[in-house]
Design a protein around this motif. Structure first.
Motif, PDB file in Angstrom:
ATOM      1  N   GLU A   1       0.840  -1.197   0.000  1.00 12.64           N
ATOM      2  CA  GLU A   1       0.000   0.000   0.000  1.00 12.64           C
ATOM      3  C   GLU A   1       0.875   1.246   0.000  1.00 12.64           C
ATOM      4  O   GLU A   1       1.688   1.430   0.902  1.00 12.64           O
ATOM      5  CB  GLU A   1      -0.908  -0.004   1.231  1.00 12.64           C
ATOM      6  CG  GLU A   1      -1.783   1.229   1.344  1.00 12.64           C
ATOM      7  CD  GLU A   1      -2.565   1.277   2.648  1.00 12.64           C
ATOM      8  OE1 GLU A   1      -3.252   2.288   2.890  1.00 12.64           O
ATOM      9  OE2 GLU A   1      -2.463   0.305   3.430  1.00 12.64           O
TER      10      GLU A   1
ATOM     11  N   TYR B   1       5.997   2.644   1.176  1.00 11.71           N
ATOM     12  CA  TYR B   1       4.941   1.635   1.104  1.00 11.71           C
ATOM     13  C   TYR B   1       4.749   1.006   2.473  1.00 11.71           C
ATOM     14  O   TYR B   1       5.683   0.944   3.284  1.00 11.71           O
ATOM     15  CB  TYR B   1       5.289   0.546   0.089  1.00 11.71           C
ATOM     16  CG  TYR B   1       5.315   1.013  -1.348  1.00 11.71           C
ATOM     17  CD1 TYR B   1       4.168   0.972  -2.140  1.00 11.71           C
ATOM     18  CD2 TYR B   1       6.485   1.494  -1.915  1.00 11.71           C
ATOM     19  CE1 TYR B   1       4.188   1.394  -3.460  1.00 11.71           C
ATOM     20  CE2 TYR B   1       6.514   1.926  -3.231  1.00 11.71           C
ATOM     21  CZ  TYR B   1       5.366   1.874  -3.994  1.00 11.71           C
ATOM     22  OH  TYR B   1       5.390   2.298  -5.304  1.00 11.71           O
TER      23      TYR B   1
ATOM     24  N   THR C   1       0.751  -5.083   3.565  1.00 11.39           N
ATOM     25  CA  THR C   1      -0.649  -5.489   3.630  1.00 11.39           C
ATOM     26  C   THR C   1      -0.701  -7.013   3.747  1.00 11.39           C
ATOM     27  O   THR C   1       0.326  -7.697   3.719  1.00 11.39           O
ATOM     28  CB  THR C   1      -1.437  -5.037   2.387  1.00 11.39           C
ATOM     29  OG1 THR C   1      -0.994  -5.797   1.241  1.00 11.39           O
ATOM     30  CG2 THR C   1      -1.237  -3.557   2.112  1.00 11.39           C
TER      31      THR C   1
ATOM     32  N   ASP D   1       0.811  -8.901   0.307  1.00  7.66           N
ATOM     33  CA  ASP D   1       2.059  -8.540  -0.354  1.00  7.66           C
ATOM     34  C   ASP D   1       3.059  -9.692  -0.435  1.00  7.66           C
ATOM     35  O   ASP D   1       4.100  -9.574  -1.068  1.00  7.66           O
ATOM     36  CB  ASP D   1       2.719  -7.338   0.339  1.00  7.66           C
ATOM     37  CG  ASP D   1       2.943  -7.570   1.835  1.00  7.66           C
ATOM     38  OD1 ASP D   1       3.093  -8.732   2.244  1.00  7.66           O
ATOM     39  OD2 ASP D   1       2.964  -6.584   2.595  1.00  7.66           O
TER      40      ASP D   1
END
Length: 283
Positions: A200, A207, A210, A213
């Motif tokens: 995200e 980033y 999440t 990932d």
């Protein structure tokens, strides 16, 4: 109302989103570590006018009759391909050649880091700095996560008495002490993700992890990976990885989105003309 009018409206919304994504890519064409995005469309639910029928002894089968109801955004993908490398000749400008991301921690002032108790973020942007305590940080003041001689997570600190320092391809940070001897300040570590597109974006080139990932680690805590090992990236000091945005591709996508937007406006205006003719039947 005509179904085509609503299909046109759906198309307008989709192409507007594509223009937004293309505009953001172009705006970040010179942003170090930026990864471009793309829009994938998919059709919406179709209205079935007549169902399919199986073949019989006297005739063949008949296909279903369906009318589509427009398009919608299927996905907005982040493309994590390698960006071009720009040489800066600045020691704390770091570029990654290969897979992996730098790890940054916030929410602590301790040199020793407990990864479970800090806020972690990840990036490919390698413009680093030294703060007042000679710790390596990014432009947001977050600490670069490394490892000490025992492999424990730590904030890499360059002693103020060091005359110079260097960073090797495997992440080892060396410095020259007051006795002109080479010492190790720590080793930069990386995080790897099997699905980096699932990260995200939280702004500032960063980033956040999440649930999708594919992080190599457990319970949301990344496994610290040594550069140049297990297929991970090599660190290049004195360079930055630039954006992977291709302007020629983005301008082409812009033209396609513009023409698609115009075509959908023609659908709406044509549907409006047909409705006008229906209204004019009663004079």
């Amino acid at each position: 109302m005509l179904r085509s009018m609503y299909s046109g409206i759906a198309g307008l919304k989709g192409f507007q989103t594509q223009l937004d994504v293309v505009g953001n890519n172009i705006a970040n064409v010179n942003t170090s570590g930026y990864k471009k995005s793309r829009v994938a469309f998919q059709d919406m639910m179709s209205q079935t006018i007549a169902g399919a029928s199986a073949p019989t002894d006297i005739r063949g089968g008949i296909n279903a009759q369906q009318v589509g109801l427009g398009s919608q955004i299927g996905a907005i993908d982040v493309i994590h391909t390698q960006g071009n490398r720009q040489t800066t000749n600045r020691t704390l400008d770091l570029a990654l050649e290969g897979d992996g991301m730098f790890i940054f921690a916030s929410g602590t002032n301790d040199v020793a880091i407990d990864l479970a108790d800090v806020n972690l973020s990840y990036t490919r942007a390698g413009n680093m700095y030294l703060d007042d305590a000679n710790r390596i940080v990014n432009a947001n003041g977050e600490y670069l996560v490394g490892a000490d001689a025992d492999g424990n997570p730590t904030v890499i600190t360059i002693p103020p008495t060091a005359s110079s320092f260097s960073i090797q391809g495997n992440g080892v940070v060396n410095y020259i002490d007051e006795n002109n001897q080479t010492q190790v300040a720590g080793q930069i570590m990386l995080a790897k993700f099997s699905n980096p597109g699932g990260l995200e974006a939280i702004g500032a080139n960063m980033y956040r992890s999440t649930v999708n990932d594919g992080m190599i680690g457990t319970n949301g805590i990344p496994t610290l990976i040594t550069p140049e090992s297990d297929g991970s990236a090599s660190i290049v000091s004195g360079a930055l990885e630039m954006s992977n945005v291709d302007l020629a591709e983005e301008f082409t996508d812009m033209i396609v989105a513009q023409r698609g937007f115009q075509a959908n406006t023609r659908i709406i205006t044509t549907s409006d003309e047909i409705l006008q003719e229906l209204v004019n039947l009663k004079r």
